[in-house]
Motif scaffolding. Structure first.
Motif, PDB file in Angstrom:
ATOM      1  N   THR A 126       7.359   7.102  -4.680  1.00 23.91           N
ATOM      2  CA  THR A 126       8.000   7.504  -3.430  1.00 23.91           C
ATOM      3  C   THR A 126       7.243   6.955  -2.240  1.00 23.91           C
ATOM      4  OG1 THR A 126       8.649   9.543  -4.543  1.00 23.91           O
ATOM      5  CG2 THR A 126       8.936   9.460  -2.155  1.00 23.91           C
ATOM      6  N   LYS A 127       5.927   6.884  -2.363  1.00 26.81           N
ATOM      7  CA  LYS A 127       5.109   6.364  -1.270  1.00 26.81           C
ATOM      8  C   LYS A 127       5.285   4.860  -1.100  1.00 26.81           C
ATOM      9  CE  LYS A 127       1.729  10.067  -1.851  1.00 26.81           C
ATOM     10  NZ  LYS A 127       0.360  10.442  -2.253  1.00 26.81           N
ATOM     11  N   VAL A 128       5.793   4.188  -2.132  1.00 25.93           N
ATOM     12  CA  VAL A 128       6.161   2.774  -2.005  1.00 25.93           C
ATOM     13  C   VAL A 128       7.534   2.668  -1.345  1.00 25.93           C
ATOM     14  CG1 VAL A 128       6.753   0.675  -3.271  1.00 25.93           C
ATOM     15  CG2 VAL A 128       4.747   2.005  -3.930  1.00 25.93           C
ATOM     16  N   PHE A 129       8.527   3.392  -1.872  1.00 27.70           N
ATOM     17  CA  PHE A 129       9.873   3.344  -1.309  1.00 27.70           C
ATOM     18  C   PHE A 129       9.900   3.772   0.154  1.00 27.70           C
ATOM     19  CE2 PHE A 129      11.567   3.246  -5.698  1.00 27.70           C
ATOM     20  CZ  PHE A 129      12.587   2.326  -5.530  1.00 27.70           C
ATOM     21  N   ALA A 130       8.942   4.600   0.569  1.00 24.30           N
ATOM     22  CA  ALA A 130       8.930   5.108   1.938  1.00 24.30           C
ATOM     23  C   ALA A 130       8.779   4.008   2.977  1.00 24.30           C
ATOM     24  CB  ALA A 130       7.805   6.134   2.104  1.00 24.30           C
ATOM     25  N   PRO A 152      -0.114   1.957  -8.137  1.00 21.67           N
ATOM     26  CA  PRO A 152      -1.009   2.572  -9.127  1.00 21.67           C
ATOM     27  C   PRO A 152      -0.388   3.810  -9.735  1.00 21.67           C
ATOM     28  CG  PRO A 152      -1.717   3.170  -6.918  1.00 21.67           C
ATOM     29  CD  PRO A 152      -0.579   2.192  -6.750  1.00 21.67           C
ATOM     30  N   LEU A 153      -0.751   4.080 -10.970  1.00 28.91           N
ATOM     31  CA  LEU A 153      -0.284   5.293 -11.624  1.00 28.91           C
ATOM     32  C   LEU A 153      -0.849   6.506 -10.892  1.00 28.91           C
ATOM     33  CD1 LEU A 153       1.281   6.432 -14.098  1.00 28.91           C
ATOM     34  CD2 LEU A 153      -0.926   6.437 -15.307  1.00 28.91           C
ATOM     35  N   ASP A 154      -0.046   7.549 -10.789  1.00 31.21           N
ATOM     36  CA  ASP A 154      -0.492   8.773 -10.131  1.00 31.21           C
ATOM     37  C   ASP A 154      -1.725   9.333 -10.832  1.00 31.21           C
ATOM     38  OD1 ASP A 154       2.050   9.368  -8.313  1.00 31.21           O
ATOM     39  OD2 ASP A 154       2.705   8.682 -10.290  1.00 31.21           O
ATOM     40  N   GLU A 155      -2.671   9.821 -10.047  1.00 34.04           N
ATOM     41  CA  GLU A 155      -3.957  10.245 -10.609  1.00 34.04           C
ATOM     42  C   GLU A 155      -3.815  11.444 -11.546  1.00 34.04           C
ATOM     43  OE1 GLU A 155      -5.385  13.014  -6.798  1.00 34.04           O
ATOM     44  OE2 GLU A 155      -6.350  11.090  -7.195  1.00 34.04           O
ATOM     45  N   TRP A 156      -2.725  12.183 -11.430  1.00 36.42           N
ATOM     46  CA  TRP A 156      -2.515  13.354 -12.284  1.00 36.42           C
ATOM     47  C   TRP A 156      -1.829  13.001 -13.598  1.00 36.42           C
ATOM     48  CZ3 TRP A 156       2.770  13.532 -12.558  1.00 36.42           C
ATOM     49  CH2 TRP A 156       3.486  13.066 -11.454  1.00 36.42           C
ATOM     50  N   ARG A 157      -1.542  11.727 -13.808  1.00 35.31           N
ATOM     51  CA  ARG A 157      -0.889  11.303 -15.053  1.00 35.31           C
ATOM     52  C   ARG A 157      -1.836  10.404 -15.847  1.00 35.31           C
ATOM     53  NH1 ARG A 157       2.748  13.744 -17.512  1.00 35.31           N
ATOM     54  NH2 ARG A 157       4.495  13.521 -16.070  1.00 35.31           N
ATOM     55  N   GLN A 181       0.828  -1.196   0.000  1.00 34.50           N
ATOM     56  CA  GLN A 181       0.000   0.000   0.000  1.00 34.50           C
ATOM     57  C   GLN A 181       0.871   1.257   0.000  1.00 34.50           C
ATOM     58  OE1 GLN A 181      -3.354  -0.074  -0.316  1.00 34.50           O
ATOM     59  NE2 GLN A 181      -3.090  -2.294  -0.509  1.00 34.50           N
ATOM     60  N   LEU A 182       0.355   2.322  -0.575  1.00 31.08           N
ATOM     61  CA  LEU A 182       1.067   3.597  -0.584  1.00 31.08           C
ATOM     62  C   LEU A 182       1.129   4.149   0.836  1.00 31.08           C
ATOM     63  CD1 LEU A 182      -0.560   5.232  -3.737  1.00 31.08           C
ATOM     64  CD2 LEU A 182       1.495   3.811  -3.623  1.00 31.08           C
ATOM     65  N   LEU A 183       2.326   4.542   1.263  1.00 32.40           N
ATOM     66  CA  LEU A 183       2.487   5.055   2.620  1.00 32.40           C
ATOM     67  C   LEU A 183       2.261   6.564   2.623  1.00 32.40           C
ATOM     68  CD1 LEU A 183       3.290   4.086   5.485  1.00 32.40           C
ATOM     69  CD2 LEU A 183       5.623   4.856   4.959  1.00 32.40           C
ATOM     70  N   TRP A 198       5.821   8.945   6.947  1.00 29.05           N
ATOM     71  CA  TRP A 198       7.218   8.769   6.533  1.00 29.05           C
ATOM     72  C   TRP A 198       8.162   9.001   7.714  1.00 29.05           C
ATOM     73  CZ3 TRP A 198       7.978  11.750   1.262  1.00 29.05           C
ATOM     74  CH2 TRP A 198       7.129  11.169   0.299  1.00 29.05           C
ATOM     75  N   THR A 199       9.284   8.293   7.692  1.00 30.33           N
ATOM     76  CA  THR A 199      10.315   8.519   8.705  1.00 30.33           C
ATOM     77  C   THR A 199      11.060   9.813   8.394  1.00 30.33           C
ATOM     78  OG1 THR A 199      12.050   7.365   7.489  1.00 30.33           O
ATOM     79  CG2 THR A 199      10.634   6.030   8.934  1.00 30.33           C
ATOM     80  N   PRO A 200      11.764  10.360   9.375  1.00 32.84           N
ATOM     81  CA  PRO A 200      12.567  11.558   9.105  1.00 32.84           C
ATOM     82  C   PRO A 200      13.573  11.359   7.983  1.00 32.84           C
ATOM     83  CG  PRO A 200      12.347  11.227  11.466  1.00 32.84           C
ATOM     84  CD  PRO A 200      11.766  10.008  10.809  1.00 32.84           C
ATOM     85  N   GLU A 201      14.150  10.133   7.865  1.00 34.13           N
ATOM     86  CA  GLU A 201      15.129   9.875   6.808  1.00 34.13           C
ATOM     87  C   GLU A 201      14.508  10.017   5.422  1.00 34.13           C
ATOM     88  OE1 GLU A 201      16.341   7.662  10.491  1.00 34.13           O
ATOM     89  OE2 GLU A 201      14.486   7.879   9.325  1.00 34.13           O
TER      90      GLU A 201
END
Length: 211
Positions: free
Chosen positions: A52-56, A188-193, A11-13, A18-21
């Motif tokens: 980025t929300k996945v990598f987070a 999922p693809l970003d909703e703005w794309r 899931q998208l975080l 997100w952590t400070p890092e």
């Protein structure tokens, strides 16, 4: 199958979790705070894309990934060449996410929509310059055998210096890594794309273009 139709495995975080890092590495890479050095295809995009929300979820991975991703997107290859290589990589990796993003981004650096679609054709048969045919063939060779053939290398050597020749496989490898994460996570693809369907890809049967 479209990544939009896949049930996400990760899931998208949300940004607030997100952590400070991750916040720090994203702030350093943020399109809002970048000091005028972005290549044209990266300008004006909204912040916090879904990748980025996945990598987070993995702060150490996010911190390691973003500097190399930023470098290959702002490196020594011409913008047009970079986008051609990314588009072909996205197709070979069947990444709807990457293809949809760079379908439009490539057109901000001078590619026409017809040229974007032509990246799906066999580089040896399509109407590219000798350099561009070698570039796209190099992507295929990296995807198929993790090595650029001697013939293709000689062709690229006519137009690229050594740092550019090193940067090309690094660029393709970075986007292959990213495609693996995106495809596996089901991001999922970003909703703005706008989502763009993957065209059928043709690959040379003889493994390259003439010397």
């Amino acid at each position: 199958m479209s990544e939009q139709l896949v049930t996400p495995k990760i899931q998208l975080l949300p940004v607030e979790h997100w952590t400070p890092e991750v916040r720090d590495v994203w702030a350093a890479d943020s399109l809002k705070t970048h000091d005028g050095g972005l290549p044209p295809q990266m300008e004006g995009l909204p912040d916090t894309p879904n990748l980025t929300k996945v990598f987070a979820h993995h702060p150490e991975l996010a911190v390691a990934f973003y500097p190399i991703a930023r470098m290959v997107n702002e490196g020594r290859l011409p913008h047009r060449d970079r986008e051609l290589a990314i588009l072909r990589t996205a197709l070979r990796c069947e990444s709807v996410y990457e293809w949809s993003h760079h379908y439009e981004m490539a057109q901000t650096v001078g590619l026409t929509e017809a040229e974007v679609l032509r990246t799906a054709e066999d580089p040896a048969d399509a109407d590219w310059t000798a350099h561009e045919a070698a570039l796209l063939t190099a992507v295929d060779e990296i995807c198929d055998r993790t090595v650029i053939s001697d013939t293709t290398w000689r062709r690229l050597r006519r137009t690229y210096d050594t740092p550019q020749l090193l940067e090309l496989p690094a660029l393709v490898g970075t986007y292959r890594l990213l495609a693996s994460v995106l495809n596996t996570s089901g991001a999922p693809l970003d909703e703005w794309r706008t989502e763009r369907a993957l065209p059928v890809v043709s690959v040379s049967v003889n493994g390259g273009v003439p010397a």
